[in-house]
Motif scaffolding. Structure first.
Motif, PDB file in Angstrom:
ATOM      1  N   PRO A   1       0.808  -1.227   0.000  1.00 13.76           N
ATOM      2  CA  PRO A   1       0.000   0.000   0.000  1.00 13.76           C
ATOM      3  C   PRO A   1       0.836   1.269   0.000  1.00 13.76           C
ATOM      4  N   ASP A   2       2.021   1.232   0.642  1.00 17.05           N
ATOM      5  CA  ASP A   2       2.853   2.435   0.680  1.00 17.05           C
ATOM      6  C   ASP A   2       3.301   2.835  -0.722  1.00 17.05           C
ATOM      7  N   LEU A   3       3.718   1.847  -1.523  1.00 18.93           N
ATOM      8  CA  LEU A   3       4.148   2.149  -2.880  1.00 18.93           C
ATOM      9  C   LEU A   3       2.959   2.483  -3.784  1.00 18.93           C
ATOM     10  N   GLU A   4       1.827   1.874  -3.486  1.00 15.91           N
ATOM     11  CA  GLU A   4       0.610   2.204  -4.236  1.00 15.91           C
ATOM     12  C   GLU A   4       0.245   3.676  -4.020  1.00 15.91           C
ATOM     13  N   ILE A   5       0.371   4.122  -2.782  1.00 14.35           N
ATOM     14  CA  ILE A   5       0.080   5.525  -2.469  1.00 14.35           C
ATOM     15  C   ILE A   5       1.056   6.452  -3.186  1.00 14.35           C
ATOM     16  N   LEU A   6       2.341   6.125  -3.133  1.00 14.62           N
ATOM     17  CA  LEU A   6       3.344   6.975  -3.771  1.00 14.62           C
ATOM     18  C   LEU A   6       3.165   7.006  -5.287  1.00 14.62           C
ATOM     19  N   ASP A   7       2.840   5.855  -5.885  1.00 14.82           N
ATOM     20  CA  ASP A   7       2.570   5.834  -7.322  1.00 14.82           C
ATOM     21  C   ASP A   7       1.399   6.752  -7.657  1.00 14.82           C
ATOM     22  N   HIS A   8       0.336   6.663  -6.855  1.00 14.43           N
ATOM     23  CA  HIS A   8      -0.843   7.493  -7.095  1.00 14.43           C
ATOM     24  C   HIS A   8      -0.513   8.970  -6.878  1.00 14.43           C
ATOM     25  N   ALA A   9       0.366   9.246  -5.932  1.00 17.04           N
ATOM     26  CA  ALA A   9       0.751  10.632  -5.648  1.00 17.04           C
ATOM     27  C   ALA A   9       1.478  11.273  -6.826  1.00 17.04           C
ATOM     28  N   LEU A  10       2.166  10.460  -7.626  1.00 19.65           N
ATOM     29  CA  LEU A  10       2.869  11.014  -8.784  1.00 19.65           C
ATOM     30  C   LEU A  10       1.896  11.672  -9.763  1.00 19.65           C
ATOM     31  N   ALA A  11       0.674  11.162  -9.819  1.00 22.57           N
ATOM     32  CA  ALA A  11      -0.330  11.754 -10.705  1.00 22.57           C
ATOM     33  C   ALA A  11      -0.790  13.120 -10.210  1.00 22.57           C
ATOM     34  N   LYS A  12      -0.465  13.445  -8.972  1.00 18.73           N
ATOM     35  CA  LYS A  12      -0.883  14.719  -8.387  1.00 18.73           C
ATOM     36  C   LYS A  12       0.238  15.757  -8.354  1.00 18.73           C
ATOM     37  N   VAL A  13       1.412  15.358  -8.816  1.00 15.79           N
ATOM     38  CA  VAL A  13       2.555  16.270  -8.769  1.00 15.79           C
ATOM     39  C   VAL A  13       2.313  17.525  -9.600  1.00 15.79           C
ATOM     40  N   ASP A  14       1.693  17.377 -10.748  1.00 21.39           N
ATOM     41  CA  ASP A  14       1.487  18.537 -11.615  1.00 21.39           C
ATOM     42  C   ASP A  14       0.659  19.613 -10.925  1.00 21.39           C
ATOM     43  N   SER A  15      -0.307  19.216 -10.105  1.00 22.73           N
ATOM     44  CA  SER A  15      -1.170  20.195  -9.446  1.00 22.73           C
ATOM     45  C   SER A  15      -0.686  20.567  -8.045  1.00 22.73           C
ATOM     46  N   LEU A  16      -0.091  19.610  -7.320  1.00 21.64           N
ATOM     47  CA  LEU A  16       0.282  19.848  -5.928  1.00 21.64           C
ATOM     48  C   LEU A  16       1.791  19.901  -5.692  1.00 21.64           C
ATOM     49  N   GLY A  17       2.567  19.575  -6.714  1.00 19.79           N
ATOM     50  CA  GLY A  17       4.016  19.603  -6.576  1.00 19.79           C
ATOM     51  C   GLY A  17       4.554  18.386  -5.840  1.00 19.79           C
ATOM     52  N   TRP A  18       5.862  18.428  -5.583  1.00 18.91           N
ATOM     53  CA  TRP A  18       6.537  17.342  -4.851  1.00 18.91           C
ATOM     54  C   TRP A  18       6.379  17.626  -3.360  1.00 18.91           C
ATOM     55  N   THR A  19       5.180  17.380  -2.840  1.00 22.03           N
ATOM     56  CA  THR A  19       4.845  17.804  -1.488  1.00 22.03           C
ATOM     57  C   THR A  19       4.177  16.680  -0.704  1.00 22.03           C
ATOM     58  N   ARG A  20       4.151  16.879   0.609  1.00 22.47           N
ATOM     59  CA  ARG A  20       3.410  15.955   1.471  1.00 22.47           C
ATOM     60  C   ARG A  20       1.923  16.002   1.133  1.00 22.47           C
ATOM     61  N   ALA A  21       1.457  17.163   0.677  1.00 25.09           N
ATOM     62  CA  ALA A  21       0.041  17.302   0.316  1.00 25.09           C
ATOM     63  C   ALA A  21      -0.334  16.339  -0.803  1.00 25.09           C
ATOM     64  N   ALA A  22       0.560  16.153  -1.777  1.00 23.16           N
ATOM     65  CA  ALA A  22       0.287  15.217  -2.865  1.00 23.16           C
ATOM     66  C   ALA A  22       0.163  13.789  -2.340  1.00 23.16           C
ATOM     67  N   VAL A  23       1.012  13.431  -1.386  1.00 21.65           N
ATOM     68  CA  VAL A  23       0.960  12.091  -0.797  1.00 21.65           C
ATOM     69  C   VAL A  23      -0.303  11.928   0.041  1.00 21.65           C
ATOM     70  N   SER A  24      -0.643  12.936   0.823  1.00 21.75           N
ATOM     71  CA  SER A  24      -1.842  12.879   1.654  1.00 21.75           C
ATOM     72  C   SER A  24      -3.097  12.751   0.805  1.00 21.75           C
ATOM     73  N   SER A  25      -3.145  13.508  -0.289  1.00 23.77           N
ATOM     74  CA  SER A  25      -4.291  13.438  -1.189  1.00 23.77           C
ATOM     75  C   SER A  25      -4.405  12.054  -1.814  1.00 23.77           C
ATOM     76  N   ALA A  26      -3.276  11.470  -2.213  1.00 23.20           N
ATOM     77  CA  ALA A  26      -3.289  10.137  -2.803  1.00 23.20           C
ATOM     78  C   ALA A  26      -3.742   9.095  -1.787  1.00 23.20           C
ATOM     79  N   ALA A  27      -3.243   9.215  -0.555  1.00 21.72           N
ATOM     80  CA  ALA A  27      -3.633   8.273   0.498  1.00 21.72           C
ATOM     81  C   ALA A  27      -5.129   8.358   0.766  1.00 21.72           C
ATOM     82  N   SER A  28      -5.661   9.566   0.770  1.00 24.95           N
ATOM     83  CA  SER A  28      -7.099   9.752   0.988  1.00 24.95           C
ATOM     84  C   SER A  28      -7.906   9.130  -0.150  1.00 24.95           C
ATOM     85  N   ASP A  29      -7.455   9.326  -1.383  1.00 24.29           N
ATOM     86  CA  ASP A  29      -8.152   8.751  -2.535  1.00 24.29           C
ATOM     87  C   ASP A  29      -8.252   7.232  -2.433  1.00 24.29           C
ATOM     88  N   LEU A  30      -7.198   6.616  -1.907  1.00 25.69           N
ATOM     89  CA  LEU A  30      -7.117   5.157  -1.868  1.00 25.69           C
ATOM     90  C   LEU A  30      -7.627   4.571  -0.554  1.00 25.69           C
TER      91      LEU A  30
END
Length: 241
Positions: free
Chosen positions: A30-59
């Protein structure tokens, strides 16, 4: 990013790692699944904890967000770099045997790896800024050293000779210079980047000149990184002196 520090990172990689099993990035992690999903959010949220948090919430893994990225955005950058290098080796595997020379193989490997960064090129200066922070430099150098070592290994240089460090330092500097060039490249289909890369690979083809070229590329890298960070507002013009 000094040549001596890069050599220290290379010293840990005298025997290159083989390509990791791709399945390690998919089921049961699940940790790598979250990080993979977070990469799709980099364009809007950048390389940030927010991108990871948003991905974790989505999943549905909201409670895992902090543990997945304990160091914030740099954890996401590191995941991307590891994943991109493994994907590069996997993609190149079926093509390398068609190429005759190490230079051609290095060119292919670098092109494939640079294309992994293209979807994030608008935000890559932010990643470079994170990697350049003092607390992150050692990890950045280790990943860069691994990239260079694995590429040379796949290109057919599997021996440890007196010029081992020079060759790998030169390739690492050539790759980083090309990546930073790509961030500023506005040519159609990044044609200027591929031309720039070809020139850098040609420069390191001669092992006798590798060490000198590594120093030159390292200096160019430092200048390009400073200019990019300055344009992003990460450092001010007053600090240049």
């Amino acid at each position: 990013m000094s040549l001596s520090l890069l050599r220290r990172g290379l010293g840990r990689l005298a025997v290159p790692r083989l390509v990791r099993v791709q399945a390690a990035y998919t089921t049961g992690r699940p940790d790598l699944e979250i990080l993979d999903h977070a990469l799709a959010k980099v364009d809007s949220l950048g390389w940030t904890r927010a991108a990871v948090s948003s991905a974790a919430s989505d999943l549905g893994y909201s409670s895992m967000a902090h543990g997945v990225a304990p160091h914030g955005g740099i954890s996401l950058v590191g995941h991307f770099m590891d994943r991109a290098l493994d994907d590069t080796c996997i993609e190149a595997d079926d093509q390398l045997h068609e190429l005759a020379t190490p230079a051609d193989k290095l060119r292919l490997l670098c092109r494939i790896r640079l294309r992994q960064t293209l979807p994030y090129v608008r935000r890559w200066p932010e990643a470079a800024a994170l990697l350049a922070q003092p607390q992150n430099v050692a990890g950045a150098l280790e990943r860069l050293a691994e990239l260079s070592s694995r590429m040379w290994y796949l290109a057919g240089d599997q021996s440890i000779r007196i010029d081992w460090y020079a060759r790998r330092s030169a390739l690492a500097a050539a790759y980083v210079a090309s990546e930073l060039y790509m961030c500023e490249d506005r040519s159609p289909e990044h044609a200027d980047t591929w031309r720039f890369l070809d020139e850098r690979i040609a420069d390191i083809h001669s092992a006798e000149r590798a060490s000198a070229k590594a120093v030159a590329f390292g200096s160019q890298f430092s200048r390009n990184l400073f200019n990019i960070l300055q344009s992003q507002g990460v450092i001010s013009k007053e600090r240049r002196g």
